[in-house]
Design a protein around this motif. Structure first.
Motif, PDB file in Angstrom:
ATOM      1  N   ASN A   7       4.255   1.080  -2.460  1.00  0.00           N
ATOM      2  CA  ASN A   7       3.498   1.611  -1.330  1.00  0.00           C
ATOM      3  C   ASN A   7       2.638   2.808  -1.701  1.00  0.00           C
ATOM      4  OD1 ASN A   7       4.268  -0.357   0.523  1.00  0.00           O
ATOM      5  ND2 ASN A   7       6.216   0.673   0.921  1.00  0.00           N
ATOM      6  N   VAL A   8       3.024   3.558  -2.742  1.00  0.00           N
ATOM      7  CA  VAL A   8       2.109   4.585  -3.261  1.00  0.00           C
ATOM      8  C   VAL A   8       0.852   3.909  -3.813  1.00  0.00           C
ATOM      9  CG1 VAL A   8       1.752   6.424  -4.937  1.00  0.00           C
ATOM     10  CG2 VAL A   8       3.942   6.221  -3.789  1.00  0.00           C
ATOM     11  N   LEU A   9       1.031   2.837  -4.566  1.00  0.00           N
ATOM     12  CA  LEU A   9      -0.122   2.112  -5.112  1.00  0.00           C
ATOM     13  C   LEU A   9      -1.007   1.565  -3.995  1.00  0.00           C
ATOM     14  CD1 LEU A   9       1.693   0.235  -8.017  1.00  0.00           C
ATOM     15  CD2 LEU A   9      -0.024   2.035  -8.271  1.00  0.00           C
ATOM     16  N   LEU A  10      -0.406   1.102  -2.910  1.00  0.00           N
ATOM     17  CA  LEU A  10      -1.187   0.622  -1.765  1.00  0.00           C
ATOM     18  C   LEU A  10      -2.063   1.733  -1.199  1.00  0.00           C
ATOM     19  CD1 LEU A  10       1.407  -1.544   0.226  1.00  0.00           C
ATOM     20  CD2 LEU A  10      -0.675  -2.360  -0.891  1.00  0.00           C
ATOM     21  N   LEU A  11      -1.490   2.918  -1.025  1.00  0.00           N
ATOM     22  CA  LEU A  11      -2.266   4.053  -0.503  1.00  0.00           C
ATOM     23  C   LEU A  11      -3.328   4.495  -1.497  1.00  0.00           C
ATOM     24  CD1 LEU A  11       0.491   6.214   1.248  1.00  0.00           C
ATOM     25  CD2 LEU A  11      -1.161   4.669   2.307  1.00  0.00           C
ATOM     26  N   MET A  12      -2.996   4.464  -2.775  1.00  0.00           N
ATOM     27  CA  MET A  12      -3.963   4.878  -3.795  1.00  0.00           C
ATOM     28  C   MET A  12      -5.204   3.996  -3.790  1.00  0.00           C
ATOM     29  SD  MET A  12      -1.377   5.854  -6.962  1.00  0.00           S
ATOM     30  CE  MET A  12      -2.711   6.056  -8.155  1.00  0.00           C
ATOM     31  N   GLU A  13      -5.017   2.704  -3.543  1.00  0.00           N
ATOM     32  CA  GLU A  13      -6.158   1.786  -3.522  1.00  0.00           C
ATOM     33  C   GLU A  13      -7.177   2.162  -2.449  1.00  0.00           C
ATOM     34  OE1 GLU A  13      -4.400  -2.479  -5.152  1.00  0.00           O
ATOM     35  OE2 GLU A  13      -4.665  -2.191  -3.003  1.00  0.00           O
ATOM     36  N   GLU A  14      -6.731   2.835  -1.418  1.00  0.00           N
ATOM     37  CA  GLU A  14      -7.607   3.199  -0.304  1.00  0.00           C
ATOM     38  C   GLU A  14      -8.304   4.539  -0.515  1.00  0.00           C
ATOM     39  OE1 GLU A  14      -4.940   3.309   2.971  1.00  0.00           O
ATOM     40  OE2 GLU A  14      -4.507   1.152   2.932  1.00  0.00           O
ATOM     41  N   MET A  15      -7.945   5.242  -1.600  1.00  0.00           N
ATOM     42  CA  MET A  15      -8.431   6.611  -1.798  1.00  0.00           C
ATOM     43  C   MET A  15      -9.562   6.685  -2.829  1.00  0.00           C
ATOM     44  SD  MET A  15      -4.711   8.516  -1.910  1.00  0.00           S
ATOM     45  CE  MET A  15      -5.434   9.966  -2.705  1.00  0.00           C
ATOM     46  N   ASP A  16     -10.260   7.809  -2.780  1.00  0.00           N
ATOM     47  CA  ASP A  16     -11.305   8.100  -3.763  1.00  0.00           C
ATOM     48  C   ASP A  16     -10.716   8.981  -4.870  1.00  0.00           C
ATOM     49  OD1 ASP A  16     -13.561   8.712  -5.203  1.00  0.00           O
ATOM     50  OD2 ASP A  16     -14.403  10.065  -3.702  1.00  0.00           O
ATOM     51  N   PHE A  17     -10.582   8.424  -6.055  1.00  0.00           N
ATOM     52  CA  PHE A  17     -10.054   9.166  -7.194  1.00  0.00           C
ATOM     53  C   PHE A  17     -11.146   9.595  -8.179  1.00  0.00           C
ATOM     54  CE2 PHE A  17      -6.000   7.708  -5.766  1.00  0.00           C
ATOM     55  CZ  PHE A  17      -5.038   8.506  -6.372  1.00  0.00           C
ATOM     56  N   ILE A  18     -12.362   9.172  -7.956  1.00  0.00           N
ATOM     57  CA  ILE A  18     -13.416   9.392  -8.944  1.00  0.00           C
ATOM     58  C   ILE A  18     -13.652  10.890  -9.159  1.00  0.00           C
ATOM     59  CG2 ILE A  18     -15.855   9.040  -9.482  1.00  0.00           C
ATOM     60  CD1 ILE A  18     -15.686   6.394  -7.948  1.00  0.00           C
ATOM     61  N   GLY A  19     -13.476  11.320 -10.420  1.00  0.00           N
ATOM     62  CA  GLY A  19     -13.698  12.709 -10.790  1.00  0.00           C
ATOM     63  C   GLY A  19     -12.621  13.674 -10.335  1.00  0.00           C
ATOM     64  N   LYS A  20     -11.525  13.180  -9.804  1.00  0.00           N
ATOM     65  CA  LYS A  20     -10.499  14.056  -9.240  1.00  0.00           C
ATOM     66  C   LYS A  20      -9.517  14.556 -10.304  1.00  0.00           C
ATOM     67  CE  LYS A  20     -11.940  13.150  -5.014  1.00  0.00           C
ATOM     68  NZ  LYS A  20     -12.683  14.137  -4.209  1.00  0.00           N
ATOM     69  N   LYS A  21      -8.937  15.737 -10.006  1.00  0.00           N
ATOM     70  CA  LYS A  21      -7.845  16.276 -10.823  1.00  0.00           C
ATOM     71  C   LYS A  21      -6.530  15.889 -10.151  1.00  0.00           C
ATOM     72  CE  LYS A  21      -8.041  20.205 -12.809  1.00  0.00           C
ATOM     73  NZ  LYS A  21      -8.081  21.657 -13.131  1.00  0.00           N
TER      74      LYS A  21
END
Length: 296
Positions: A151-165
């Motif tokens: 379920n963490v992976l499910l939430l991650m798919e919906e997020m913007d990680f580009i360029g993030k720390k």
């Protein structure tokens, strides 16, 4: 060379919280490794239409395989008998064999729309837009099959990680850090207080250049601010980790938490709210809670 035994226990009706308690007690009795095989739900089977699960080998009961040296088993046999009752015993001559035995229970899985988790010893041809996480969890936690990781992976798919720390606290196998890198994270700090877990993470993430590893107790001594903090650990530790949010989570940042038994969710929820975050999304599956908080 020490001789290892496999204690095979089958349960017809056992919820996840119950077998987690049993496993903890088995470790207290000297068990060195545990494999769990649970039946896939009809929802899981319907979602994948058999593309990612080995349906023919779907168990109709929960099976716990516990690995223990013959010497330790003989010392603690009476206590083990009281704990799990009837069970089967199988012998394994070499330690290396039981360390590899979990492989037959770790199959290709697609927890969401994009991520596909592929065991390191298997081949898989990705379909359009799929992101392949190829790992060997070894003795560390994190294969993607447990609701907490899935379920963490499910939430991650919906997020913007580009360029993030990003910081992954209690990283285990490194599966969530792997996912963050595939989604475009710029800098990832992998933290665990277990040297073996850090070694497993390094082996799984060796091809990813934007990752740093640290054996550490939560975020002690770390002054960096992160756009995203991921913690798939346990409720009591997440409560402690929340005290670092003021220093370590950027304004507008995301706190992704999982590994929370449902009856401890109110404590975790109130603690995180007290740190100025708001709940954006929560997933409950079986007895486990996964949640996404935003720092205002």
């Amino acid at each position: 060379m020490e001789k290892y035994l496999i204690l095979i226990k089958k349960f017809d009706n056992l919820n996840e919280a119950a077998y987690e308690v049993i496993i903890d007690q088995l470790y207290d009795l000297g068990v060195e490794g545990v494999e769990i095989k649970t039946p896939w739900t009809q929802k899981e089977l319907d979602e994948v239409n058999g593309d990612y699960f080995d349906i023919e080998n779907n168990a109709d009961e929960t099976i716990i395989n516990a690995y223990i040296t013959e010497e330790t088993f003989l010392i603690n046999k009476a206590s083990i008998d009281r704990l799990i009752g009837d069970y089967e015993i199988s012998g394994v001559e070499e330690e290396s064999k039981w360390l590899l035995a979990y492989q037959k229970y770790f199959n290709i899985m697609k927890p969401g729309k994009r991520f596909v988790i592929v065991p390191a010893w298997m081949e898989y041809e990705p379909k359009e837009n799929e992101l392949i996480i190829k790992i060997d969890p070894s003795i560390a936690f994190g294969t993607g099959s447990h609701p907490t990781t899935k379920n963490v992976l499910l939430l991650m798919e919906e997020m913007d990680f580009i360029g993030k720390k990003v910081v992954d606290v209690g990283a285990g196998s490194g599966i969530l850090s792997y996912g963050a890198s595939l989604l475009g994270a710029k800098d990832i700090l992998v933290i665990d207080n277990d040297l073996d877990a850090i070694k497993v993470s390094k082996e799984n993430l060796t091809h990813i250049e934007c990752i740093e590893y640290k054996i550490n107790d939560l975020l002690d001594g770390i002054d960096n601010k992160f756009d995203i903090i991921i913690a798939n650990i346990v409720a009591d530790v997440i409560v402690l980790l929340s005290d670092y949010l003021e220093v370590n989570l950027s304004s507008g940042g995301v706190f992704l938490v999982s590994g929370i038994i449902e009856n401890k969710w109110p404590i975790v929820f109130q603690k995180i709210l007290s740190k100025g975050l708001v709940l954006e999304k929560m997933i409950k599956e079986q007895d486990w809670v996964t949640a996404k908080f935003i720092k205002e």
